[in-house]
Scaffold this motif. Structure first.
Motif, PDB file in Angstrom:
ATOM      1  N   GLN A  54      15.790  -1.889  21.752  1.00  0.00           N
ATOM      2  CA  GLN A  54      15.378  -3.005  22.609  1.00  0.00           C
ATOM      3  C   GLN A  54      15.441  -4.336  21.864  1.00  0.00           C
ATOM      4  O   GLN A  54      15.668  -5.384  22.459  1.00  0.00           O
ATOM      5  N   GLU A  55      15.243  -4.280  20.548  1.00  0.00           N
ATOM      6  CA  GLU A  55      15.212  -5.503  19.733  1.00  0.00           C
ATOM      7  C   GLU A  55      16.600  -5.962  19.275  1.00  0.00           C
ATOM      8  O   GLU A  55      16.811  -7.150  19.036  1.00  0.00           O
ATOM      9  N   TYR A  56      17.535  -5.010  19.150  1.00  0.00           N
ATOM     10  CA  TYR A  56      18.861  -5.331  18.611  1.00  0.00           C
ATOM     11  C   TYR A  56      19.935  -4.885  19.596  1.00  0.00           C
ATOM     12  O   TYR A  56      20.015  -3.704  19.937  1.00  0.00           O
ATOM     13  N   ASP A  57      20.795  -5.826  19.994  1.00  0.00           N
ATOM     14  CA  ASP A  57      21.771  -5.513  21.037  1.00  0.00           C
ATOM     15  C   ASP A  57      22.810  -4.491  20.593  1.00  0.00           C
ATOM     16  O   ASP A  57      23.402  -3.803  21.424  1.00  0.00           O
ATOM     17  N   PHE A  58      23.054  -4.354  19.297  1.00  0.00           N
ATOM     18  CA  PHE A  58      24.077  -3.416  18.822  1.00  0.00           C
ATOM     19  C   PHE A  58      23.502  -2.061  18.415  1.00  0.00           C
ATOM     20  O   PHE A  58      24.228  -1.169  17.951  1.00  0.00           O
ATOM     21  N   VAL A  59      22.193  -1.888  18.592  1.00  0.00           N
ATOM     22  CA  VAL A  59      21.540  -0.609  18.294  1.00  0.00           C
ATOM     23  C   VAL A  59      21.265   0.136  19.596  1.00  0.00           C
ATOM     24  O   VAL A  59      20.723  -0.425  20.544  1.00  0.00           O
ATOM     25  N   HIS A  60      21.657   1.400  19.625  1.00  0.00           N
ATOM     26  CA  HIS A  60      21.388   2.286  20.753  1.00  0.00           C
ATOM     27  C   HIS A  60      20.511   3.421  20.239  1.00  0.00           C
ATOM     28  O   HIS A  60      20.453   3.673  19.034  1.00  0.00           O
ATOM     29  N   ALA A  61      19.855   4.110  21.146  1.00  0.00           N
ATOM     30  CA  ALA A  61      18.891   5.125  20.722  1.00  0.00           C
ATOM     31  C   ALA A  61      19.206   6.491  21.310  1.00  0.00           C
ATOM     32  O   ALA A  61      19.750   6.619  22.407  1.00  0.00           O
ATOM     33  N   ALA A  62      18.845   7.510  20.538  1.00  0.00           N
ATOM     34  CA  ALA A  62      18.851   8.890  21.019  1.00  0.00           C
ATOM     35  C   ALA A  62      17.417   9.398  20.940  1.00  0.00           C
ATOM     36  O   ALA A  62      16.715   9.123  19.963  1.00  0.00           O
ATOM     37  N   ALA A  63      17.000  10.113  21.961  1.00  0.00           N
ATOM     38  CA  ALA A  63      15.621  10.602  22.026  1.00  0.00           C
ATOM     39  C   ALA A  63      15.602  12.117  21.911  1.00  0.00           C
ATOM     40  O   ALA A  63      16.208  12.814  22.724  1.00  0.00           O
ATOM     41  N   GLY A  64      14.940  12.626  20.882  1.00  0.00           N
ATOM     42  CA  GLY A  64      14.867  14.067  20.713  1.00  0.00           C
ATOM     43  C   GLY A  64      13.928  14.444  19.581  1.00  0.00           C
ATOM     44  O   GLY A  64      13.482  13.591  18.815  1.00  0.00           O
ATOM     45  N   ILE A  65      13.656  15.738  19.490  1.00  0.00           N
ATOM     46  CA  ILE A  65      12.798  16.273  18.433  1.00  0.00           C
ATOM     47  C   ILE A  65      13.631  17.167  17.523  1.00  0.00           C
ATOM     48  O   ILE A  65      14.249  18.139  17.961  1.00  0.00           O
ATOM     49  N   HIS A  66      13.636  16.833  16.244  1.00  0.00           N
ATOM     50  CA  HIS A  66      14.368  17.543  15.199  1.00  0.00           C
ATOM     51  C   HIS A  66      13.777  18.949  15.033  1.00  0.00           C
ATOM     52  O   HIS A  66      12.567  19.137  15.202  1.00  0.00           O
ATOM     53  N   PRO A  67      14.608  19.942  14.683  1.00  0.00           N
ATOM     54  CA  PRO A  67      14.062  21.299  14.507  1.00  0.00           C
ATOM     55  C   PRO A  67      12.943  21.401  13.473  1.00  0.00           C
ATOM     56  O   PRO A  67      12.055  22.246  13.607  1.00  0.00           O
TER      57      PRO A  67
END
Length: 253
Positions: free
Chosen positions: A51-64
């Motif tokens: 949300q703060e940086y236009d060139f950053v995208h996010a993935a949402a998940g929980i690592h094993p």
């Protein structure tokens, strides 16, 4: 130009200079970053960064490694985030059998399947973590033929890579490919189509030679691309173009 398909700028190693570093990366040819969640706290921070940086995208998940913290509340939160514009994937999810202290294998597999279901439901790609678990990882991937994504920090054989590609997946290449003793990943890069390769840092970890052992960052991908270019008989600019196109295609950016 560089698109880092897997980073962890939410990590505490960046607490002292995160803003300055991200600004410098954008000025240094980094056109995109996908920041991957590993824990509930990490995925929330990933969303905040996107949300703060236009060139950053996010993935949402929980690592094993954090599968024990996955519950109905966390599941609902990932589902809620999966509808957000800058959430481009469910990840980092998968299996890690390397550390004995990790959650039991059956717990990891259950959490992996649940998050694959979320990806299927929201038509999102997945970012898969697979460490010492190639057989079980591939088996679960095959259970979800409508889901594609990337097997990040790829550590399997050429044969395993080809099986992943048959399922529509991409192969994530880290700084390991620059290490002298990294024969296996070099063979993978040699034997799979450039159209199926992504480049990544997994920062702050896995820094490539000549920065091995130091904190990693996205512009170090130039060293990864140089090695891939040598293996493929292409120019670094061509590797840049292919990997940016591949990343944008997979994550619909």
């Amino acid at each position: 130009m560089i698109f880092d398909s897997h980073a962890h700028y939410d990590d505490e190693q960046f607490n002292e200079d995160r803003a300055e570093l991200l600004k410098s990366l954008k000025n240094n040819g980094v056109v995109g970053i996908i920041n991957c969640g590993s824990s509930l706290e990490g995925l929330e921070m990933s969303v905040k960064l996107s949300q703060e940086y236009d060139f950053v995208h996010a993935a949402a998940g929980i690592h094993p490694e954090n599968a024990d913290e996955f519950n109905e509340s966390v599941k609902r939160r990932i589902e809620e985030l999966s509808e957000a514009k800058k959430i481009v994937a469910v990840g980092e999810i998968g299996l890690d059998y390397y550390w004995e202290e990790n959650p039991p294998k059956e717990v990891q597999k259950q959490v992996f399947r649940t998050q694959m279901e979320i990806a299927k439901q929201y038509n999102l790609p997945v970012i898969i973590h697979d460490r010492e678990a190639h057989g079980d990882t591939l088996a679960i991937m095959k259970e979800y033929p409508g889901v594609t994504g990337v097997v990040h920090c790829f550590s399997g054989s050429v044969e395993f890579a080809k099986e992943c590609i048959k399922l529509g997946y991409y192969i994530g290449v880290t700084g390991v490919v620059t290490f002298k003793n990294s024969k296996v990943i070099k063979e993978v890069v040699k034997n799979i189509p450039i159209e199926r390769l992504l480049v990544e840092t997994d920062c702050p970890y896995m820094a490539p030679t000549p920065h091995r052992g130091k904190r990693n960052q996205s512009d170090y991908i130039e060293y990864i691309m140089k090695v891939i270019a040598e293996i493929k008989g292409l120019t670094v600019d061509e590797i840049s173009e292919f990997t940016i196109f591949n990343t944008k295609s997979l994550f619909k950016i």
